[in-house]
Design a protein around this motif. Structure first.
Motif, PDB file in Angstrom:
ATOM      1  N   CYS A 271      91.619   9.087  27.035  1.00 33.68           N
ATOM      2  CA  CYS A 271      91.159  10.509  26.662  1.00 33.68           C
ATOM      3  C   CYS A 271      91.834  11.239  27.450  1.00 33.68           C
ATOM      4  O   CYS A 271      92.181  12.551  27.148  1.00 33.68           O
ATOM      5  CB  CYS A 271      89.744  10.611  26.774  1.00 33.68           C
ATOM      6  SG  CYS A 271      88.649   9.736  25.553  1.00 33.68           S
ATOM      7  N   CYS A 290      90.714   6.736  23.409  1.00 34.08           N
ATOM      8  CA  CYS A 290      90.120   7.931  22.727  1.00 34.08           C
ATOM      9  C   CYS A 290      90.047   7.820  21.219  1.00 34.08           C
ATOM     10  O   CYS A 290      90.554   6.860  20.514  1.00 34.08           O
ATOM     11  CB  CYS A 290      91.342   9.065  23.057  1.00 34.08           C
ATOM     12  SG  CYS A 290      90.911  10.794  22.411  1.00 34.08           S
ATOM     13  N   SER A 291      88.940   8.483  20.626  1.00 31.49           N
ATOM     14  CA  SER A 291      88.635   8.211  19.248  1.00 31.49           C
ATOM     15  C   SER A 291      89.440   9.404  18.491  1.00 31.49           C
ATOM     16  O   SER A 291      89.027   9.424  17.179  1.00 31.49           O
ATOM     17  CB  SER A 291      87.257   8.793  19.102  1.00 31.49           C
ATOM     18  OG  SER A 291      86.422   8.194  19.863  1.00 31.49           O
ATOM     19  N   CYS A 330      85.988  14.559  26.776  1.00 29.42           N
ATOM     20  CA  CYS A 330      87.152  14.696  25.909  1.00 29.42           C
ATOM     21  C   CYS A 330      86.946  15.590  24.744  1.00 29.42           C
ATOM     22  O   CYS A 330      86.237  15.451  23.886  1.00 29.42           O
ATOM     23  CB  CYS A 330      87.664  13.454  25.685  1.00 29.42           C
ATOM     24  SG  CYS A 330      88.966  13.322  24.268  1.00 29.42           S
ATOM     25  N   CYS A 333      87.537  13.701  21.184  1.00 27.17           N
ATOM     26  CA  CYS A 333      86.326  12.780  21.053  1.00 27.17           C
ATOM     27  C   CYS A 333      85.170  13.900  20.558  1.00 27.17           C
ATOM     28  O   CYS A 333      84.416  13.453  19.601  1.00 27.17           O
ATOM     29  CB  CYS A 333      85.808  11.877  22.363  1.00 27.17           C
ATOM     30  SG  CYS A 333      87.193  10.716  22.387  1.00 27.17           S
TER      31      CYS A 333
HETATM   32 ZN    ZN Z   1      88.719  11.092  23.807  1.00 27.48          ZN
END
Ligand code: ZN
Ligand code: ACM
Length: 526
Positions: A271, A290-291, A330, A333
């Motif tokens: 992130c 991180c997504s 983040c 995210c």
């Molecule tokens: Zn993230």
């Protein structure tokens, strides 16, 4: 009868007694074992006849006989037949020993291998001066649970391929059928990934390792580089070796947490984008994936390589212990949370796992995850490994998901096995003696009978923060693994006292395998 005759009679029978004092113990306990009169003597290699599909079992038999170094080097009249019997269930076998012939019937390769494993225990227990003497008998056997697993963490410490094979030998002997290979951790990435070489150049090595226990303060570090990874070639070799022994290998690629080694290799998939190091310390770390979409592309590429290496049905994607600290701070995210209409970071974790599940399912594979994958919603086809007790397993079973039980109190072999820890090698903590594992029942009392079928089995976990050497792993695993094998295989376990005797009788086999087992049971006997 005159005195002389009586003495001759007595000598004759005591001679027979010593000759025929066969040990017929098999661990895990078979369903049915009928001892018949007569016996079989094997002084040299029997003729081997095998249906084509059962060749792996025949090969294992041939190698096992070779290891025993029989008295003569030519073929005898004895023979062993591995024959297909399609009426038997998957993994079921019938082993008959009948004076000059052994037959093992099964409907599958794995059934034949289990039959061989039972026979091999008998052969090893009854081998003396170059001769195997087996009591005539019939064994009918099949497993209680379809999933019988053992795990090994190679992230915290790693072990040579030869040891991984030896570990698999131990699993196979006890009829486990799944080896859960925990390949990625904060402290080291252990699988070669061709597309992302930094995972191995950077992520497979740490600069330093904690000395002593985590709770020893102040922390001290050894300042020594540690690491390595298994090459694709080595992984294929392990998978093949396991397959020949009836064992499926389940790779675990942890996400979104326990990924600090990966994030240190490619900070752009964390992130913060900050360069972190491979963790020198044990515990749970906030540097998780991180997504954002780029991370999914990265993980999907990794999965593409993993599915090529592991032919089995399952890929384990972890899911445990992922602190949401970085996700909360983040922008990327938080954007995903908004875009997908998610409530919070727990739902983001569920989104993460479900998205990866979809990709893995598209490759024809199923995911397994630790019970945290229940938080924020369970991915539709996931199998849940219940480790924080049994509640995750119960919840998943009620949602008609398959469950593998690994509750830490009974299934974590990194715990101490003796109360007096002074004489034990350093362990993470806990106390899980062999008896506790033996008495473990994977199907919880409170689970409705209609849902029992969702508990597909149980597994022992071996986390290796404090196991620097393979000898230490052996010490933690043996003989507690014998108890777990009874739990997952046997439909009618003997009393613990009888089991204990059987295990002690089996020690010579562990000696032959050069396994460094713990002697607690012998001490209990004294
Ligand atoms: Zn993230
Ligand atoms: C686990 O022990 N963190 C699955």
């Amino acid at each position: 009868m005159n005195t002389l005759k009586i003495i001759v009679f007595f000598i004759f029978f005591s001679h027979i007694n010593t000759l025929f004092s066969q040990k017929n113990n098999i661990i895990p306990t078979p369903i049915e074992q009928t001892i018949n009169s007569g016996h079989m003597e094997i002084e040299n290699s029997p003729e081997i006849i095998a249906d084509f599909e059962l060749n792996s079992a025949a090969t294992l038999f041939k190698d096992a006989v070779k290891k025993l170094e029989l008295a003569y080097d030519k073929q005898t009249k004895n023979r062993i037949i591995f024959s297909l019997n399609k009426k038997l269930n998957n993994e079921e076998y019938i082993l008959k020993i009948n004076s000059d012939e052994i037959t093992i019937q099964s409907s599958t390769k794995n059934g034949a291998i289990h039959g061989f494993q039972s026979l091999n225990q008998l052969m090893n227990l009854n081998f003396n001066s170059g001769v195997i003497k087996l009591q005539n008998q019939v064994i009918k056997d099949s497993p209680r649970f379809k999933y019988r697993g053992m795990h090994l963490d190679v992230g915290r410490h790693m072990y040579p391929v030869d040891f991984i094979k030896k570990y698999i030998d131990g699993l196979a002997m006890l009829k486990f059928n799944n080896f859960h290979w925990h390949l990625t951790e904060d402290q080291g990435w252990r699988i070669e990934i061709e597309k992302y070489p930094e995972l191995n150049n950077v992520g497979s090595f740490r600069d330093s390792t904690l000395i002593g226990h985590y709770t020893d303060k102040p922390w001290q570090f050894d300042k020594t580089k540690y690491g390595g990874f298994y090459t694709n070639k080595e992984i294929k070799e392990v998978v093949r070796y396991a397959e020949e022994r009836g064992i499926n290998v389940i790779p675990e690629i942890e996400m979104p947490g326990h990924s600090q080694a990966a994030v240190s290799s490619y900070p752009e998939f964390g992130c913060t984008g900050e360069q972190v190091g491979v963790a020198p310390l044990w515990g749970v770390f906030k540097e998780i994936y991180c997504s954002k979409n780029e991370t999914f592309d990265f993980l999907e590429d990794i999965i593409d390589e993993v599915v090529e290496l592991f032919p089995g049905k399952y890929i384990h994607i972890g899911g445990d212990e992922a602190p949401k600290t970085n996700w909360k701070a983040c922008g990327n995210c938080q954007d995903v949370i908004k875009r997908e209409g998610l409530k919070d970071e727990h739902e983001l974790q569920s989104y993460f796992i479900t998205r990866m599940e979809k990709y893995i399912n598209s490759k024809g594979k199923q995911i397994i995850g630790w019970d945290e994958i229940l938080e924020g919603g369970l991915a539709p086809n996931a199998t849940v490994m219940s480790w924080r007790g049994i509640s995750g397993g119960l919840e998943a079973a009620k949602m008609n998901h398959e469950v593998i039980m690994t509750p830490n109190a009974t299934c974590y072999l990194d715990h101490y096995q003796a109360k007096d820890t002074k004489n034990e090698p350093l362990a993470i903590g806990g106390y899980t003696p062999i008896e506790e594992i033996y008495n473990y029942e994977p199907i919880p009392d409170e689970l409705d009978e209609s849902l029992h079928k969702y508990i597909i089995g149980a597994q022992g976990n071996v986390w290796t923060e404090y196991m620097k050497t393979s000898k230490h792993v052996e010490y933690m695993v043996f003989p507690r693994i014998f108890a777990l094998s009874e739990v997952v295989w046997a439909k009618n376990k003997p009393s613990f006292e009888d089991f204990e005797k059987k295990v002690i009788d089996t020690y010579p086999i562990l000696d032959k395998m050069d396994i460094n087992y713990s002697k607690h049971l012998e001490r209990l006997e004294e």
